[in-house]
Design a protein around this motif. Structure first.
Motif, mmCIF file in Angstrom:
data_model
loop_
_atom_site.group_PDB
_atom_site.id
_atom_site.type_symbol
_atom_site.label_atom_id
_atom_site.label_comp_id
_atom_site.label_asym_id
_atom_site.label_seq_id
_atom_site.Cartn_x
_atom_site.Cartn_y
_atom_site.Cartn_z
ATOM 1 N N ALA A 120 51.255 31.162 13.656
ATOM 2 C CA ALA A 120 50.133 31.387 12.740
ATOM 3 C C ALA A 120 49.037 32.219 13.406
ATOM 4 N N MET A 121 48.768 31.956 14.677
ATOM 5 C CA MET A 121 47.743 32.715 15.390
ATOM 6 C C MET A 121 48.187 34.156 15.621
ATOM 7 N N ALA A 122 49.486 34.346 15.862
ATOM 8 C CA ALA A 122 50.009 35.709 16.008
ATOM 9 C C ALA A 122 49.892 36.461 14.683
ATOM 10 N N LEU A 123 50.137 35.768 13.575
ATOM 11 C CA LEU A 123 49.963 36.370 12.254
ATOM 12 C C LEU A 123 48.508 36.769 12.031
ATOM 13 N N ASP A 124 47.585 35.898 12.419
ATOM 14 C CA ASP A 124 46.161 36.202 12.277
ATOM 15 C C ASP A 124 45.789 37.436 13.102
ATOM 16 N N GLY A 202 69.717 18.943 18.221
ATOM 17 C CA GLY A 202 68.694 19.442 19.131
ATOM 18 C C GLY A 202 68.814 20.939 19.349
ATOM 19 N N LEU A 203 70.048 21.425 19.513
ATOM 20 C CA LEU A 203 70.273 22.871 19.670
ATOM 21 C C LEU A 203 69.906 23.627 18.394
ATOM 22 N N PHE A 204 70.232 23.024 17.254
ATOM 23 C CA PHE A 204 69.881 23.635 15.971
ATOM 24 C C PHE A 204 68.365 23.807 15.861
ATOM 25 N N ASN A 205 67.631 22.762 16.208
ATOM 26 C CA ASN A 205 66.169 22.839 16.161
ATOM 27 C C ASN A 205 65.636 23.881 17.130
ATOM 28 N N LEU A 206 66.241 23.934 18.321
ATOM 29 C CA LEU A 206 65.771 24.860 19.344
ATOM 30 C C LEU A 206 65.909 26.300 18.891
ATOM 31 N N PHE A 207 67.088 26.650 18.361
ATOM 32 C CA PHE A 207 67.347 28.056 18.042
ATOM 33 C C PHE A 207 66.917 28.443 16.628
ATOM 34 N N SER A 208 66.994 27.511 15.680
ATOM 35 C CA SER A 208 66.586 27.868 14.315
ATOM 36 C C SER A 208 65.077 27.736 14.145
ATOM 37 N N GLY A 209 64.490 26.691 14.733
ATOM 38 C CA GLY A 209 63.048 26.481 14.604
ATOM 39 C C GLY A 209 62.264 27.278 15.634
ATOM 40 N N ILE A 210 62.409 26.890 16.897
ATOM 41 C CA ILE A 210 61.662 27.547 17.973
ATOM 42 C C ILE A 210 62.117 28.995 18.125
ATOM 43 N N GLY A 211 63.421 29.234 17.982
ATOM 44 C CA GLY A 211 63.935 30.601 18.096
ATOM 45 C C GLY A 211 63.349 31.528 17.043
ATOM 46 N N MET A 212 63.246 31.042 15.808
ATOM 47 C CA MET A 212 62.633 31.851 14.752
ATOM 48 C C MET A 212 61.150 32.083 15.021
ATOM 49 N N ASP A 213 60.479 31.082 15.570
ATOM 50 C CA ASP A 213 59.065 31.259 15.931
ATOM 51 C C ASP A 213 58.911 32.386 16.956
ATOM 52 N N VAL A 214 59.766 32.370 17.964
ATOM 53 C CA VAL A 214 59.718 33.422 18.989
ATOM 54 C C VAL A 214 59.971 34.786 18.357
ATOM 55 N N PHE A 215 60.924 34.850 17.419
ATOM 56 C CA PHE A 215 61.240 36.110 16.748
ATOM 57 C C PHE A 215 60.024 36.634 15.980
ATOM 58 N N PHE A 216 59.366 35.761 15.211
ATOM 59 C CA PHE A 216 58.204 36.188 14.420
ATOM 60 C C PHE A 216 57.036 36.589 15.320
ATOM 61 N N ILE A 217 56.842 35.874 16.413
ATOM 62 C CA ILE A 217 55.775 36.248 17.354
ATOM 63 C C ILE A 217 56.073 37.610 17.976
ATOM 64 N N ALA A 218 57.336 37.821 18.355
ATOM 65 C CA ALA A 218 57.720 39.105 18.948
ATOM 66 C C ALA A 218 57.511 40.247 17.958
ATOM 67 N N MET A 219 57.879 40.032 16.695
ATOM 68 C CA MET A 219 57.680 41.060 15.677
ATOM 69 C C MET A 219 56.193 41.347 15.474
ATOM 70 N N SER A 220 55.373 40.286 15.439
ATOM 71 C CA SER A 220 53.934 40.464 15.236
ATOM 72 C C SER A 220 53.320 41.267 16.365
ATOM 73 N N TYR A 221 53.649 40.897 17.597
ATOM 74 C CA TYR A 221 53.033 41.583 18.734
ATOM 75 C C TYR A 221 53.596 42.983 18.944
ATOM 76 N N THR A 222 54.802 43.236 18.481
ATOM 77 C CA THR A 222 55.317 44.613 18.504
ATOM 78 C C THR A 222 54.472 45.496 17.604
ATOM 79 N N GLN A 223 54.185 44.993 16.403
ATOM 80 C CA GLN A 223 53.331 45.740 15.484
ATOM 81 C C GLN A 223 51.900 45.863 16.025
ATOM 82 N N ILE A 224 51.418 44.808 16.649
ATOM 83 C CA ILE A 224 50.067 44.823 17.217
ATOM 84 C C ILE A 224 49.955 45.868 18.317
ATOM 85 N N LEU A 225 50.940 45.897 19.222
ATOM 86 C CA LEU A 225 50.903 46.857 20.332
ATOM 87 C C LEU A 225 50.984 48.290 19.816
ATOM 88 N N GLN A 226 51.787 48.522 18.787
ATOM 89 C CA GLN A 226 51.838 49.859 18.195
ATOM 90 C C GLN A 226 50.486 50.257 17.620
#
Length: 315
Positions: A120-124, A202-226
């Motif tokens: 959420a903070m990365a989105l902001d 546990g693996l499902f939560n790690l990669f679907s939940g936390i993994g998706m969070d990492v993906f969205f943060i990476a996408m946000s900061y890629t756009q931010i850096l550009q």
């Protein structure tokens, strides 16, 4: 303790936490940085909440999310560190079965919640830097409330199966947990049953939940850096870039130990047990210490309010 290893039971009344196995002789020394970090985390996050309450002008999405992050850090660290310190200082290793499952739920729930808040903070930050003129129109109070509620519900619901399934397993091997707190896999590994469902979930939560969070943060900061490299002057670029780098450091301080700890807990048997437990213990403390510094002290509005508070007290 040897009696606990041989006792047969299916409904343990208590578990025994070993602290950091293999480093028992150093528990007192390990407790010093742990206690210092916990004190800094408590002081820093309470200070953030105090300033937010006292400063009406800080009513913006970033600061709402920062309040949520401070509360999450306080709960996550407080659910583990006091018990750790009691093990290190007083050798108080017993924890009741219900308290262990409650601690398990709080740890995993608020870890996932912290991850969602960082998204959420990365989105902001993305909206503030890439669409500054539309920031207030996009992130209204209603939208912020809905995002915050979604983060809380997602974390709470996805973590519920951990303690409920763990309670169903028969525990007839030992009640000794080779860990400093009731981590999910550390507990269910004691069950004398096929715990595949717990491990896979546990693996499902790690990669679907936390993994998706990492993906969205990476996408946000890629756009931010550009967007940063399109800013008109070098000074503005460097200032904004420095802020983003500090935020990314805080994000990496959560995710790198989290992924390392989760993967080695399942597959890293070649990694010494004391190292796995130490990293799993530290990663619950480092983010709560870093967040008030990176998101608080380095934020101009909070820093100015803090300086005014101390200046007023001195005068």
């Amino acid at each position: 303790m040897s009696d606990s290893n041989t006792t047969k039971f299916t409904n343990p009344s208590t578990f025994i936490l070993l602290g950091i196995p293999g480093l028992e002789a150093a528990h007192i020394w390990i407790s010093i940085p742990f206690c210092a970090m916990y004190a800094i985390a408590i002081l820093g996050n309470f200070t953030i909440l105090f300033i937010m309450k006292r400063e009406p002008r800080l009513q913006e999405p970033m600061f709402y999310f920062l309040c949520m992050l401070a509360v999450t850090d306080l709960v996550m660290s407080t659910s583990t560190v006091p018990k750790m310190l009691s093990i290190f200082w007083f050798n108080s290793r017993e924890i009741s079965f219900s308290a262990c499952l409650t601690q398990m739920y709080f740890i995993h729930c608020f870890s996932a919640m912290e991850s969602g808040i960082l998204v959420a903070m990365a989105l902001d930050r993305y909206v503030a830097i890439c669409h500054p003129l539309r920031h207030s129109a996009i992130l209204t109070n209603s939208v912020v409330a809905k995002v915050g509620l979604a983060v809380v519900l997602r974390s709470g619901i996805l973590t519920l199966p951990y303690p409920f399934v763990a309670r169903l397993w028969p525990y007839c091997r030992t009640n000794i947990i080779p860990h400093s707190y009731c981590r999910h896999l550390a507990v269910v590994n004691l069950a004398c049953a096929d715990i595949g469902i717990s491990s896979y979930y546990g693996l499902f939560n790690l990669f679907s939940g936390i993994g998706m969070d990492v993906f969205f943060i990476a996408m946000s900061y890629t756009q931010i850096l550009q967007a940063i490299f399109r800013l008109p002057t070098k000074d503005v670029q460097l200032k904004t870039f420095g802020t983003c780098i500090s935020h990314l450091c805080a994000i990496l301080a959560l995710y790198i130990p989290m992924f390392f700890s989760s993967i080695t807990q399942r597959f890293g048997h070649y990694v010494p047990l004391h190292l796995r437990v130490l990293i799993a213990s530290v990663y619950l403390l480092v983010p709560p210490v870093l967040h008030p510094i990176i998101y608080g002290v380095r934020t101009k509005q909070i820093r100015d309010r803090l300086l005014r508070l101390f200046t007023h007290k001195e005068t």
